[in-house]
Design an enzyme around this catalytic site. Structure first.
Site, PDB file in Angstrom:
ATOM      1  N   HIS A   1       7.323   2.657  -3.895  1.00  0.00           N
ATOM      2  CA  HIS A   1       7.596   2.864  -2.474  1.00  0.00           C
ATOM      3  C   HIS A   1       7.932   4.326  -2.203  1.00  0.00           C
ATOM      4  O   HIS A   1       8.696   4.937  -2.946  1.00  0.00           O
ATOM      5  CB  HIS A   1       8.776   2.001  -2.015  1.00  0.00           C
ATOM      6  CG  HIS A   1       8.452   0.554  -1.919  1.00  0.00           C
ATOM      7  ND1 HIS A   1       9.413  -0.436  -1.970  1.00  0.00           N
ATOM      8  CD2 HIS A   1       7.266  -0.100  -1.780  1.00  0.00           C
ATOM      9  CE1 HIS A   1       8.839  -1.615  -1.848  1.00  0.00           C
ATOM     10  NE2 HIS A   1       7.540  -1.430  -1.744  1.00  0.00           N
TER      11      HIS A   1
ATOM     12  N   ARG B   1       5.832 -10.269  -6.128  1.00  0.00           N
ATOM     13  CA  ARG B   1       6.235  -8.851  -6.181  1.00  0.00           C
ATOM     14  C   ARG B   1       7.605  -8.676  -5.528  1.00  0.00           C
ATOM     15  O   ARG B   1       8.453  -7.939  -6.026  1.00  0.00           O
ATOM     16  CB  ARG B   1       5.172  -8.000  -5.489  1.00  0.00           C
ATOM     17  CG  ARG B   1       5.532  -6.520  -5.330  1.00  0.00           C
ATOM     18  CD  ARG B   1       4.305  -5.783  -4.812  1.00  0.00           C
ATOM     19  NE  ARG B   1       4.628  -4.581  -4.070  1.00  0.00           N
ATOM     20  CZ  ARG B   1       4.823  -3.378  -4.615  1.00  0.00           C
ATOM     21  NH1 ARG B   1       4.771  -3.251  -5.922  1.00  0.00           N
ATOM     22  NH2 ARG B   1       5.072  -2.332  -3.863  1.00  0.00           N
TER      23      ARG B   1
ATOM     24  N   TYR C   1      12.029  -5.233   1.006  1.00  0.00           N
ATOM     25  CA  TYR C   1      11.428  -6.083  -0.018  1.00  0.00           C
ATOM     26  C   TYR C   1      12.483  -6.869  -0.778  1.00  0.00           C
ATOM     27  O   TYR C   1      12.281  -8.013  -1.147  1.00  0.00           O
ATOM     28  CB  TYR C   1      10.641  -5.229  -1.023  1.00  0.00           C
ATOM     29  CG  TYR C   1       9.193  -5.067  -0.679  1.00  0.00           C
ATOM     30  CD1 TYR C   1       8.201  -5.593  -1.489  1.00  0.00           C
ATOM     31  CD2 TYR C   1       8.811  -4.372   0.465  1.00  0.00           C
ATOM     32  CE1 TYR C   1       6.865  -5.436  -1.182  1.00  0.00           C
ATOM     33  CE2 TYR C   1       7.480  -4.212   0.788  1.00  0.00           C
ATOM     34  CZ  TYR C   1       6.508  -4.741  -0.041  1.00  0.00           C
ATOM     35  OH  TYR C   1       5.184  -4.585   0.283  1.00  0.00           O
TER      36      TYR C   1
ATOM     37  N   LYS D   1      -0.857   2.854  -3.957  1.00  0.00           N
ATOM     38  CA  LYS D   1      -1.313   3.262  -2.629  1.00  0.00           C
ATOM     39  C   LYS D   1      -1.337   4.785  -2.520  1.00  0.00           C
ATOM     40  O   LYS D   1      -0.447   5.472  -3.003  1.00  0.00           O
ATOM     41  CB  LYS D   1      -0.387   2.691  -1.558  1.00  0.00           C
ATOM     42  CG  LYS D   1      -0.602   1.214  -1.274  1.00  0.00           C
ATOM     43  CD  LYS D   1       0.244   0.775  -0.095  1.00  0.00           C
ATOM     44  CE  LYS D   1      -0.020  -0.676   0.284  1.00  0.00           C
ATOM     45  NZ  LYS D   1       0.797  -1.100   1.427  1.00  0.00           N
TER      46      LYS D   1
ATOM     47  N   HIS E   1       1.887 -12.118  -3.276  1.00  0.00           N
ATOM     48  CA  HIS E   1       2.699 -10.937  -2.941  1.00  0.00           C
ATOM     49  C   HIS E   1       4.187 -11.263  -2.989  1.00  0.00           C
ATOM     50  O   HIS E   1       5.020 -10.389  -3.238  1.00  0.00           O
ATOM     51  CB  HIS E   1       2.306 -10.409  -1.562  1.00  0.00           C
ATOM     52  CG  HIS E   1       2.636  -8.951  -1.371  1.00  0.00           C
ATOM     53  ND1 HIS E   1       2.146  -7.964  -2.192  1.00  0.00           N
ATOM     54  CD2 HIS E   1       3.437  -8.326  -0.473  1.00  0.00           C
ATOM     55  CE1 HIS E   1       2.601  -6.789  -1.804  1.00  0.00           C
ATOM     56  NE2 HIS E   1       3.399  -6.979  -0.759  1.00  0.00           N
TER      57      HIS E   1
ATOM     58  N   ARG F   1       1.244  -4.948  -7.104  1.00  0.00           N
ATOM     59  CA  ARG F   1       0.522  -5.503  -5.964  1.00  0.00           C
ATOM     60  C   ARG F   1      -0.683  -6.257  -6.526  1.00  0.00           C
ATOM     61  O   ARG F   1      -1.193  -5.923  -7.599  1.00  0.00           O
ATOM     62  CB  ARG F   1       0.048  -4.399  -5.020  1.00  0.00           C
ATOM     63  CG  ARG F   1       1.165  -3.559  -4.403  1.00  0.00           C
ATOM     64  CD  ARG F   1       0.582  -2.440  -3.540  1.00  0.00           C
ATOM     65  NE  ARG F   1       1.624  -1.675  -2.870  1.00  0.00           N
ATOM     66  CZ  ARG F   1       2.175  -0.567  -3.361  1.00  0.00           C
ATOM     67  NH1 ARG F   1       1.770  -0.091  -4.535  1.00  0.00           N
ATOM     68  NH2 ARG F   1       3.122   0.068  -2.692  1.00  0.00           N
TER      69      ARG F   1
END
Length: 304
Positions: free
Chosen positions: A276, A253, A285, A182, A250, A159
């Protein structure tokens, strides 16, 4: 404005996310805005309680009133769904602390909306973008910096916040890189030689001291690089190359995942590399279709 009691409760939750889960500032700002808007409405709607006792009084009708109010103000279904997610997380935290029943808030259904699938950048376009930002910069070290950042996004699936959050102490990059993603979740990603070389080329040219404890990627004045500067470099590059507005940092990615899958990569492995929590997120994605998913399933299932 919300009451001081509610304000303290909100900041307590945000401090928890910041300290325990390592949530980035941009995420915290979004949570603060969503929950503040919700609390402000409920405070005016219910009209009596002004402290945290207000949360215990919120019922199903009050949640419906909030959602109707938000939509009347022009909030999209997608934005409302995000806001409700923030509100539910906050309510769950306070309910655990204060011992009240938050069922009405937690059970509120998010509106349905059509999820926009990310659009990856083609392999040749990704290479051209990196070459273009390298050529466009006014100074050689800035050119090398921008190329290094984009190479990490495409080559490692990072990211933008993860790339710009790297400490200068990670140099020189080895075959693997440990990333704090995250929610404070760690993952290890492989580093291609071309990515490691791009970072070293930038580091050699950078006029600012890159010492442990400081940001790896720097702005012109020496502070941490603002992600907006990376976006601007890509905006100029894609305009020159005639690429669509979806060609963002992004999107590189997304391209990392898509290109791995096209080359025969395993969906579960790609999920781990991207960090994820859900395989369904990886599916979105990568833009895979049902036939591709079934092929992976049939190959991987023990009874296949």
């Amino acid at each position: 404005m919300i009451s001081p009691g509610l304000g303290r409760a909100l900041e307590d939750w945000l401090d928890h996310l910041r300290g325990v889960r390592g949530a980035p500032a941009s995420t915290l700002d979004a949570y603060r805005a969503d929950v503040t808007a919700f609390l402000r409405f409920q405070q005016e709607h219910l009209g009596e309680e002004s402290g945290t006792a207000l949360l215990a009084r919120i019922g199903v009708r009050d949640m419906r009133a909030y959602m109707a109010h938000a939509r009347a103000r022009g909030l999209s279904a997608r934005s409302l769904a995000r806001a409700l997610s923030s509100v539910r997380a906050f309510a769950r935290h306070r309910a655990e602390r204060d011992g009240f029943d938050a069922t009405a808030i937690l059970s509120a259904r998010s509106p349905k909306y059509l999820r926009r699938l990310p659009r990856p950048v083609a392999e040749d376009a990704a290479r051209d973008l990196i070459d273009a930002v390298d050529a466009n910069a006014a100074e050689p070290w800035v050119a090398a910096r921008d190329a290094a950042v984009l190479t990490l996004l495409w080559g490692c699936g990072l990211r933008i916040s993860e790339a710009l959050g790297l400490d200068a102490g990670v140099r020189p990059l080895g075959a693997r890189l440990r990333i704090l993603g995250k929610g404070g979740k760690e993952r290890v990603v492989p580093v291609l030689p071309v990515a490691a070389q791009a970072v070293e080329t930038y580091a050699r040219l950078c006029p600012h001291p890159l010492v442990r404890g400081t940001a790896l990627f720097r702005g012109v004045r020496g502070g941490p690089l603002n992600p907006r500067m990376v976006s601007r470099a890509m905006e100029l590059a894609r305009a020159q190359l005639g690429l669509p507005a979806t060609a963002t940092p992004h999107a590189l990615r997304h391209s990392f995942a898509t290109h791995l899958l096209a080359a025969g990569g395993d969906l579960r492995a790609i999920q781990e590399l991207l960090g994820h929590a859900s395989l369904s997120t990886t599916q979105a994605y990568t833009g895979v279709d049902t036939a591709r998913l079934m092929a992976v399933y049939e190959k991987a299932h023990p009874r296949g």
